[in-house]
Motif scaffolding. Structure first.
Motif, PDB file in Angstrom:
ATOM      1  N   UNK A   1       0.843  -1.203   0.000  1.00 57.06           N
ATOM      2  CA  UNK A   1       0.000   0.000   0.000  1.00 57.06           C
ATOM      3  C   UNK A   1       0.876   1.250   0.000  1.00 57.06           C
ATOM      4  N   UNK A   2       0.675   2.119  -0.968  1.00 62.93           N
ATOM      5  CA  UNK A   2       1.382   3.398  -1.020  1.00 62.93           C
ATOM      6  C   UNK A   2       0.485   4.442  -0.350  1.00 62.93           C
ATOM      7  N   UNK A   3       0.766   4.720   0.917  1.00 56.02           N
ATOM      8  CA  UNK A   3      -0.082   5.626   1.694  1.00 56.02           C
ATOM      9  C   UNK A   3       0.123   7.074   1.282  1.00 56.02           C
ATOM     10  N   UNK A   4       1.366   7.460   1.003  1.00 53.37           N
ATOM     11  CA  UNK A   4       1.693   8.824   0.582  1.00 53.37           C
ATOM     12  C   UNK A   4       2.647   8.719  -0.600  1.00 53.37           C
ATOM     13  N   UNK A   5       2.396   9.530  -1.630  1.00 52.00           N
ATOM     14  CA  UNK A   5       3.130   9.381  -2.885  1.00 52.00           C
ATOM     15  C   UNK A   5       3.754  10.706  -3.316  1.00 52.00           C
ATOM     16  N   UNK A   6       5.038  10.871  -3.039  1.00 48.26           N
ATOM     17  CA  UNK A   6       5.844  11.988  -3.553  1.00 48.26           C
ATOM     18  C   UNK A   6       5.248  13.355  -3.217  1.00 48.26           C
ATOM     19  N   UNK A   7       4.901  13.558  -1.961  1.00 53.71           N
ATOM     20  CA  UNK A   7       4.353  14.842  -1.517  1.00 53.71           C
ATOM     21  C   UNK A   7       5.480  15.828  -1.230  1.00 53.71           C
ATOM     22  N   UNK A   8       5.382  17.003  -1.816  1.00 57.31           N
ATOM     23  CA  UNK A   8       6.315  18.100  -1.543  1.00 57.31           C
ATOM     24  C   UNK A   8       5.503  19.305  -1.058  1.00 57.31           C
ATOM     25  N   UNK A   9       5.846  19.796   0.119  1.00 52.60           N
ATOM     26  CA  UNK A   9       5.063  20.866   0.748  1.00 52.60           C
ATOM     27  C   UNK A   9       5.919  21.556   1.794  1.00 52.60           C
ATOM     28  N   UNK A  10       5.829  22.884   1.867  1.00 52.79           N
ATOM     29  CA  UNK A  10       6.520  23.662   2.892  1.00 52.79           C
ATOM     30  C   UNK A  10       5.493  24.340   3.787  1.00 52.79           C
ATOM     31  N   UNK A  11       5.691  24.262   5.094  1.00 55.18           N
ATOM     32  CA  UNK A  11       4.862  24.957   6.073  1.00 55.18           C
ATOM     33  C   UNK A  11       5.787  25.899   6.835  1.00 55.18           C
ATOM     34  N   UNK A  12       5.538  27.211   6.719  1.00 49.85           N
ATOM     35  CA  UNK A  12       6.469  28.197   7.246  1.00 49.85           C
ATOM     36  C   UNK A  12       6.228  28.570   8.696  1.00 49.85           C
ATOM     37  N   UNK A  13       7.180  29.297   9.261  1.00 51.98           N
ATOM     38  CA  UNK A  13       7.071  29.778  10.633  1.00 51.98           C
ATOM     39  C   UNK A  13       5.873  30.721  10.756  1.00 51.98           C
ATOM     40  N   UNK A  14       5.088  30.538  11.798  1.00 52.47           N
ATOM     41  CA  UNK A  14       3.946  31.400  12.051  1.00 52.47           C
ATOM     42  C   UNK A  14       2.732  31.101  11.197  1.00 52.47           C
ATOM     43  N   UNK A  15       2.789  30.059  10.380  1.00 58.26           N
ATOM     44  CA  UNK A  15       1.661  29.694   9.524  1.00 58.26           C
ATOM     45  C   UNK A  15       0.736  28.714  10.227  1.00 58.26           C
ATOM     46  N   UNK A  16      -0.539  28.786   9.848  1.00 57.60           N
ATOM     47  CA  UNK A  16      -1.516  27.771  10.228  1.00 57.60           C
ATOM     48  C   UNK A  16      -1.980  27.120   8.932  1.00 57.60           C
ATOM     49  N   UNK A  17      -1.646  25.864   8.760  1.00 52.94           N
ATOM     50  CA  UNK A  17      -1.946  25.151   7.515  1.00 52.94           C
ATOM     51  C   UNK A  17      -2.814  23.932   7.830  1.00 52.94           C
ATOM     52  N   UNK A  18      -3.897  23.798   7.089  1.00 53.13           N
ATOM     53  CA  UNK A  18      -4.812  22.664   7.255  1.00 53.13           C
ATOM     54  C   UNK A  18      -4.548  21.638   6.170  1.00 53.13           C
ATOM     55  N   UNK A  19      -4.530  20.381   6.567  1.00 50.29           N
ATOM     56  CA  UNK A  19      -4.359  19.271   5.638  1.00 50.29           C
ATOM     57  C   UNK A  19      -5.695  18.538   5.530  1.00 50.29           C
ATOM     58  N   UNK A  20      -6.289  18.595   4.348  1.00 46.72           N
ATOM     59  CA  UNK A  20      -7.609  18.022   4.115  1.00 46.72           C
ATOM     60  C   UNK A  20      -7.500  16.806   3.215  1.00 46.72           C
ATOM     61  N   UNK A  21      -8.551  16.003   3.229  1.00 49.37           N
ATOM     62  CA  UNK A  21      -8.592  14.856   2.333  1.00 49.37           C
ATOM     63  C   UNK A  21      -9.549  13.807   2.844  1.00 49.37           C
ATOM     64  N   UNK A  22     -10.013  12.924   1.958  1.00 47.92           N
ATOM     65  CA  UNK A  22     -10.912  11.842   2.382  1.00 47.92           C
ATOM     66  C   UNK A  22     -10.198  10.907   3.352  1.00 47.92           C
ATOM     67  N   UNK A  23     -10.968  10.061   4.030  1.00 50.00           N
ATOM     68  CA  UNK A  23     -10.372   9.034   4.877  1.00 50.00           C
ATOM     69  C   UNK A  23      -9.442   8.157   4.044  1.00 50.00           C
ATOM     70  N   UNK A  24      -8.273   7.840   4.600  1.00 42.14           N
ATOM     71  CA  UNK A  24      -7.324   6.993   3.895  1.00 42.14           C
ATOM     72  C   UNK A  24      -6.485   7.708   2.865  1.00 42.14           C
TER      73      UNK A  24
END
Length: 299
Positions: free
Chosen positions: A14-37
């Motif tokens: 099972x490939x749970x996560x596939x080549x994700x590239x993402x930056x979350x900076x200092x002082x940021x509030x970032x929400x990660x959304x998505x269906x179950x699984x």
């Protein structure tokens, strides 16, 4: 503060996560959304150093240390999706244990118990707590160390209105202090109210990344103006469609879909045609509709 670099995680076949590239900076509030699984919890666990990448990397801090390194883990605090504590311990004992573990000031125990708002249950065993009380105790424990990065997996699950208000205040305070919040949620209201940016995962891939302003523009484009009038003035719909092609009549209401910026011109046109407006409402688009569109487009 958090950098995902082609982060990939497999569990067997099972490939749970596939080549994700993402930056979350200092002082940021970032929400990660998505269906179950979709891989949200795996991404948070990787930033907490609890899951090692199969490929790629997850780095923390200005020095870009691997998330699993002791130096990186000292900068984060993690709230799991399912909170559990030894049932024989009291709420106070749980807070005191984790405060000592993270080297916090002993004088702050009462402060965090007040944040947990256990309604006088701090001296009771946590085995007697409701789901909402356990969630608030978990949030209190997660905020004990004043970490640079808060990783929160479904933090508002089971919270009552008072708990939600306390959580909103926590996030706003954390942002003002220049610290980072990276959280998952299925509650669109929480996300729209709190997040500076929104990342959407679908089947382990990053399907979309929107700023708050970009989301606001999308919601505005999906807004609807409703004008209630006496009768249907001749040719009014035809003229309004020159500004809003999807306008239509519904009983005595003129329904005008489109961005908020077009509404003043529509109202001016209706008045210029001699129509009497008896009622006016404007509805903006809904985040859950935008979310569903992004998920369907990526699926």
């Amino acid at each position: 503060m958090i950098a995902y670099r082609s982060f990939t995680k497999t569990f067997g076949a099972v490939r749970a996560v596939d080549a994700v590239s993402l930056d979350v900076g200092r002082g940021e509030v970032v929400a990660l959304l998505g269906p179950n699984g979709s891989g949200k919890t795996t991404c948070l666990k990787a930033a907490a150093g609890l899951v090692r990448p199969t490929a790629g990397a997850v780095l923390l801090g200005a020095a870009g240390r691997p998330a699993a390194s002791p130096e990186a883990r000292r900068t984060i605090s993690y709230l799991p999706q399912r909170v559990a504590f030894p049932e024989a311990l009291t709420g106070r004992e749980v807070v005191e244990f984790y405060r000592a573990l993270r080297g916090g000031d002993a004088r702050r125990t009462d402060e965090f118990l007040r944040f947990a708002s256990l309604n006088g249950a701090g001296a009771r065993p946590v085995g007697t707590y409701s789901g909402g009380m356990m969630q608030r105790l978990g949030l209190a424990v997660a905020t004990l160390p004043d970490a640079d990065v808060l990783l929160l997996d479904e933090p508002t699950a089971s919270l009552d209105p008072d708990g939600l208000c306390a959580f909103y205040g926590l996030v706003e305070r954390t942002r003002r202090e220049g610290r980072t919040v990276f959280f998952t949620s299925h509650h669109m209201g929480d996300v729209e109210r709190l997040a500076d940016r929104f990342a959407v995962l679908v089947r382990g891939r990053l399907a979309a990344l929107l700023t708050n302003r970009e989301l606001a523009d999308r919601l505005s484009d999906r807004g609807v103006l409703r004008l209630r009038m006496d009768g249907r003035p001749p040719k009014l719909l035809e003229r309004v469609r020159g500004l809003a092609p999807n306008a239509l009549w519904a009983a005595d209401e003129l329904i005008v879909p489109g961005p908020a910026a077009s509404r003043p011109a529509v109202i001016d046109l209706v008045r210029a045609e001699g129509a009497v407006i008896r009622g006016l409402t404007a509805d903006e688009g809904r985040l859950d509709d935008v979310y569903r569109e992004l998920v369907e487009a990526a699926g």
